[in-house]
Scaffold this motif. Sequence first.
Motif, PDB file in Angstrom:
ATOM      1  N   MET A   1       0.848  -1.204   0.000  1.00 50.75           N
ATOM      2  CA  MET A   1       0.000   0.000   0.000  1.00 50.75           C
ATOM      3  C   MET A   1       0.876   1.243   0.000  1.00 50.75           C
ATOM      4  SD  MET A   1      -2.935   1.038   2.758  1.00 50.75           S
ATOM      5  CE  MET A   1      -3.899   2.525   2.553  1.00 50.75           C
ATOM      6  N   ASN A   2       0.564   2.216  -0.852  1.00 50.32           N
ATOM      7  CA  ASN A   2       1.322   3.465  -0.908  1.00 50.32           C
ATOM      8  C   ASN A   2       0.971   4.337   0.300  1.00 50.32           C
ATOM      9  OD1 ASN A   2       2.160   2.480  -3.354  1.00 50.32           O
ATOM     10  ND2 ASN A   2       0.741   3.716  -4.544  1.00 50.32           N
ATOM     11  N   ARG A   3       1.996   4.720   1.069  1.00 53.52           N
ATOM     12  CA  ARG A   3       1.738   5.453   2.300  1.00 53.52           C
ATOM     13  C   ARG A   3       2.364   6.838   2.320  1.00 53.52           C
ATOM     14  NH1 ARG A   3       3.765   0.566   6.082  1.00 53.52           N
ATOM     15  NH2 ARG A   3       5.471   0.794   4.605  1.00 53.52           N
ATOM     16  N   ASP A   4       3.115   7.196   1.294  1.00 53.38           N
ATOM     17  CA  ASP A   4       3.826   8.465   1.299  1.00 53.38           C
ATOM     18  C   ASP A   4       2.942   9.558   0.692  1.00 53.38           C
ATOM     19  OD1 ASP A   4       5.575  10.543   1.242  1.00 53.38           O
ATOM     20  OD2 ASP A   4       7.152   9.494   0.177  1.00 53.38           O
ATOM     21  N   ARG A   5       2.533  10.496   1.508  1.00 53.33           N
ATOM     22  CA  ARG A   5       1.660  11.572   1.024  1.00 53.33           C
ATOM     23  C   ARG A   5       2.396  12.538   0.104  1.00 53.33           C
ATOM     24  NH1 ARG A   5      -0.737  13.811   6.546  1.00 53.33           N
ATOM     25  NH2 ARG A   5       1.465  13.500   7.073  1.00 53.33           N
ATOM     26  N   LYS A   6       3.739  12.499   0.102  1.00 50.60           N
ATOM     27  CA  LYS A   6       4.497  13.397  -0.756  1.00 50.60           C
ATOM     28  C   LYS A   6       4.932  12.754  -2.069  1.00 50.60           C
ATOM     29  CE  LYS A   6       6.279  16.590   2.737  1.00 50.60           C
ATOM     30  NZ  LYS A   6       7.466  17.326   3.238  1.00 50.60           N
ATOM     31  N   ARG A   7       4.465  11.545  -2.319  1.00 55.86           N
ATOM     32  CA  ARG A   7       4.788  10.963  -3.619  1.00 55.86           C
ATOM     33  C   ARG A   7       4.192  11.857  -4.708  1.00 55.86           C
ATOM     34  NH1 ARG A   7       0.631   7.947  -1.487  1.00 55.86           N
ATOM     35  NH2 ARG A   7      -1.163   7.546  -2.841  1.00 55.86           N
ATOM     36  N   VAL A   8       4.804  11.854  -5.866  1.00 53.73           N
ATOM     37  CA  VAL A   8       4.456  12.804  -6.921  1.00 53.73           C
ATOM     38  C   VAL A   8       3.782  12.066  -8.071  1.00 53.73           C
ATOM     39  CG1 VAL A   8       5.341  14.510  -8.546  1.00 53.73           C
ATOM     40  CG2 VAL A   8       6.419  14.248  -6.291  1.00 53.73           C
ATOM     41  N   ARG A   9       2.654  12.613  -8.499  1.00 54.35           N
ATOM     42  CA  ARG A   9       1.978  12.091  -9.692  1.00 54.35           C
ATOM     43  C   ARG A   9       2.377  12.956 -10.887  1.00 54.35           C
ATOM     44  NH1 ARG A   9      -2.000   8.650 -10.626  1.00 54.35           N
ATOM     45  NH2 ARG A   9      -2.426   8.487  -8.387  1.00 54.35           N
ATOM     46  N   HIS A  10       2.809  12.308 -11.951  1.00 58.41           N
ATOM     47  CA  HIS A  10       3.198  12.999 -13.179  1.00 58.41           C
ATOM     48  C   HIS A  10       2.113  12.699 -14.214  1.00 58.41           C
ATOM     49  CE1 HIS A  10       7.213  13.525 -11.394  1.00 58.41           C
ATOM     50  NE2 HIS A  10       7.059  12.281 -10.958  1.00 58.41           N
ATOM     51  N   PRO A  11       1.183  13.636 -14.410  1.00 59.05           N
ATOM     52  CA  PRO A  11       0.025  13.360 -15.281  1.00 59.05           C
ATOM     53  C   PRO A  11       0.440  13.111 -16.727  1.00 59.05           C
ATOM     54  CG  PRO A  11      -0.334  15.312 -13.925  1.00 59.05           C
ATOM     55  CD  PRO A  11       1.119  14.978 -13.816  1.00 59.05           C
ATOM     56  N   ALA A  12      -0.234  12.167 -17.347  1.00 60.37           N
ATOM     57  CA  ALA A  12       0.005  11.875 -18.757  1.00 60.37           C
ATOM     58  C   ALA A  12      -0.736  12.868 -19.625  1.00 60.37           C
ATOM     59  CB  ALA A  12      -0.460  10.456 -19.066  1.00 60.37           C
ATOM     60  N   PRO A  13      -0.254  13.119 -20.840  1.00 58.70           N
ATOM     61  CA  PRO A  13      -1.008  13.958 -21.782  1.00 58.70           C
ATOM     62  C   PRO A  13      -2.393  13.370 -22.030  1.00 58.70           C
ATOM     63  CG  PRO A  13       1.223  13.546 -22.580  1.00 58.70           C
ATOM     64  CD  PRO A  13       1.027  12.658 -21.395  1.00 58.70           C
ATOM     65  N   GLN A  14      -3.358  14.238 -22.207  1.00 56.74           N
ATOM     66  CA  GLN A  14      -4.746  13.814 -22.416  1.00 56.74           C
ATOM     67  C   GLN A  14      -5.104  13.886 -23.900  1.00 56.74           C
ATOM     68  OE1 GLN A  14      -6.735  12.737 -19.557  1.00 56.74           O
ATOM     69  NE2 GLN A  14      -4.562  12.715 -18.988  1.00 56.74           N
ATOM     70  N   GLY A  15      -6.096  13.105 -24.280  1.00 57.54           N
ATOM     71  CA  GLY A  15      -6.535  13.110 -25.673  1.00 57.54           C
ATOM     72  C   GLY A  15      -7.678  12.129 -25.864  1.00 57.54           C
ATOM     73  N   ARG A  16      -7.701  11.508 -27.037  1.00 61.95           N
ATOM     74  CA  ARG A  16      -8.732  10.522 -27.305  1.00 61.95           C
ATOM     75  C   ARG A  16      -8.547   9.302 -26.418  1.00 61.95           C
ATOM     76  NH1 ARG A  16      -6.605  11.393 -32.281  1.00 61.95           N
ATOM     77  NH2 ARG A  16      -5.950   9.208 -32.407  1.00 61.95           N
ATOM     78  N   ARG A  17      -9.548   8.458 -26.377  1.00 61.72           N
ATOM     79  CA  ARG A  17      -9.502   7.296 -25.486  1.00 61.72           C
ATOM     80  C   ARG A  17      -8.850   6.085 -26.135  1.00 61.72           C
ATOM     81  NH1 ARG A  17     -15.231   6.227 -22.756  1.00 61.72           N
ATOM     82  NH2 ARG A  17     -13.919   4.654 -21.751  1.00 61.72           N
ATOM     83  N   SER A  18      -8.734   6.069 -27.461  1.00 58.18           N
ATOM     84  CA  SER A  18      -8.306   4.834 -28.121  1.00 58.18           C
ATOM     85  C   SER A  18      -7.246   5.082 -29.184  1.00 58.18           C
ATOM     86  CB  SER A  18      -9.507   4.133 -28.757  1.00 58.18           C
ATOM     87  OG  SER A  18      -9.100   2.993 -29.481  1.00 58.18           O
ATOM     88  N   ALA A  19      -6.310   4.149 -29.266  1.00 63.82           N
ATOM     89  CA  ALA A  19      -5.299   4.151 -30.328  1.00 63.82           C
ATOM     90  C   ALA A  19      -5.597   3.040 -31.333  1.00 63.82           C
ATOM     91  CB  ALA A  19      -3.911   3.962 -29.736  1.00 63.82           C
ATOM     92  N   ALA A  20      -6.865   2.661 -31.430  1.00 66.77           N
ATOM     93  CA  ALA A  20      -7.256   1.592 -32.353  1.00 66.77           C
ATOM     94  C   ALA A  20      -6.793   1.936 -33.771  1.00 66.77           C
ATOM     95  CB  ALA A  20      -8.773   1.404 -32.328  1.00 66.77           C
ATOM     96  N   GLY A  21      -6.305   0.920 -34.478  1.00 65.73           N
ATOM     97  CA  GLY A  21      -5.804   1.113 -35.829  1.00 65.73           C
ATOM     98  C   GLY A  21      -4.301   1.282 -35.883  1.00 65.73           C
ATOM     99  N   ARG A  22      -3.657   1.528 -34.760  1.00 64.80           N
ATOM    100  CA  ARG A  22      -2.200   1.655 -34.706  1.00 64.80           C
ATOM    101  C   ARG A  22      -1.571   0.298 -34.401  1.00 64.80           C
ATOM    102  NH1 ARG A  22      -0.771   6.714 -36.736  1.00 64.80           N
ATOM    103  NH2 ARG A  22      -2.301   8.242 -35.987  1.00 64.80           N
TER     104      ARG A  22
END
Length: 499
Positions: A1-22
Amino acid sequence: MNRDRKRVRHPAPQGRRSAAGRRVVVAGGGIAGLAAATALAERGAAVELFEREPFLGGRVGGWTTTLPDGTSTGMSRGFHAFFRQYYNLRALLRRADPDLGVLSPVPDYPLVDAHGRTDSFEGLPRTPPWSALAFALRSPTFTARDLLRVDRGMALALLNVRVPGTYEELDHLDAQAFLDRVRFPPAARHLAFDVFSRSFFADPRQLSAAELAVMFHLYFLGSAEGLLFDVANEPFHRLWRPLEDHLTRHGGTVHTGTAVEAIEPGTRFRVHTGSHVAEADAVVLALDVRGLREVVAASPGLGNRDWRARIARLATAPPFLVRRLWLDRPVEATRPAFLATGGLPPLDNISVLNRFDHDAAGWARRSGGSVVELHAYAATGSAEETGRALLARLHELYPETRAATTVADRSEWRADCPLFPPGGFARRPGIETPVEGLVLAGDGIRVDLPVALMERAATTGLAAANRLLAGWGVTGHDLLSVPVRGRVPALRLLAALRR
């Protein structure tokens, strides 16, 4: 279980939901390749993964061996510690094992030196800097006089790591020279630093001081997850099967025993794997150093001259030996599951596998014996010389093994881990390449986050997938890390004043 309140989240770029066809080819089925393939398949890309070995997991992979008594049991390249701050690796494993039932906690991992002095991590506070301070105060290798002799100005570089700033500050030094300047007492250095620097499979004189400082931050002063770790309770040949099943359920295809040999760039990539050619919109090279060098050398149209030269200059660490012994009697009940050593060459650690590995535990119950594994990192002698010296050290530290009969003996002599030499960070290849649609991943690839070893492999694999997904306008996967700089404001201020 993650217990460190200072851990850092690095958000991913946002966009469409699917890479279907690639269509994507992933070369390498170690942690980095599995992370990249899983992340891409979960977004709908058609992924083909090629691994030259007959098993997945890379350096954390495993296979079976048959013992003289007919038992088929797991074998691998050796023990691995799954630290609780390995957020991205654990997130990868949770895809198929949400409760991480495959991992079991180790109550302690003592560190012993040539004089019998022992340090322990049991019962220490989790939050830095109190965790490191408590460790130093109760350690038999630190004294008040030793602490007063420490160069506090140099030590601030350890107390206030910044990524990538610490590399710019310290990468020109080797780890031993840096510790000389800090003036750590030799005994404390053996236990507090050499053990960790050698986990990079390199002598401290061959390891970048910056890499040591970032590792110290990751394990000691940057995380409040504690200083203990978990171990896999399943042998490694079974560890990755659930994740492989998860990948195939998302449409991925896995080819083991098949190596990527060369790549032709063009409108689409043509990926050569022996007699087969796979076409793809993108390629992830998640290979070890030798494999990456060979594929790039065999692909003359790939990348520019500078990038190819940087790949060609990548070096591997010295060889290491893992020797696993099946003994006809148990070791003493008080022996820990894992013991690290300092100043006892060539031995770096002893694992009693039947304390945690289900296969080894079953064999030990049936036979009345034990399964013991010995590691030697950055070996300087031959495999035979190193193996004999390891056995002598085992008899010295665990005298009850002198009378034991060896039922089976297996050794793995390898030299395929990346080397992080002084001055190497600036020329280390990163995830992006000069070729659009081609990305790199692996524990030898540069990523400007405080990660190391298995966690670096998982992080670069996810980051490589994110880079491709972002290029297609598709939402990626968030990353987690310990803080990217020292977490104590007063120490950050002191370090800034010193600089």
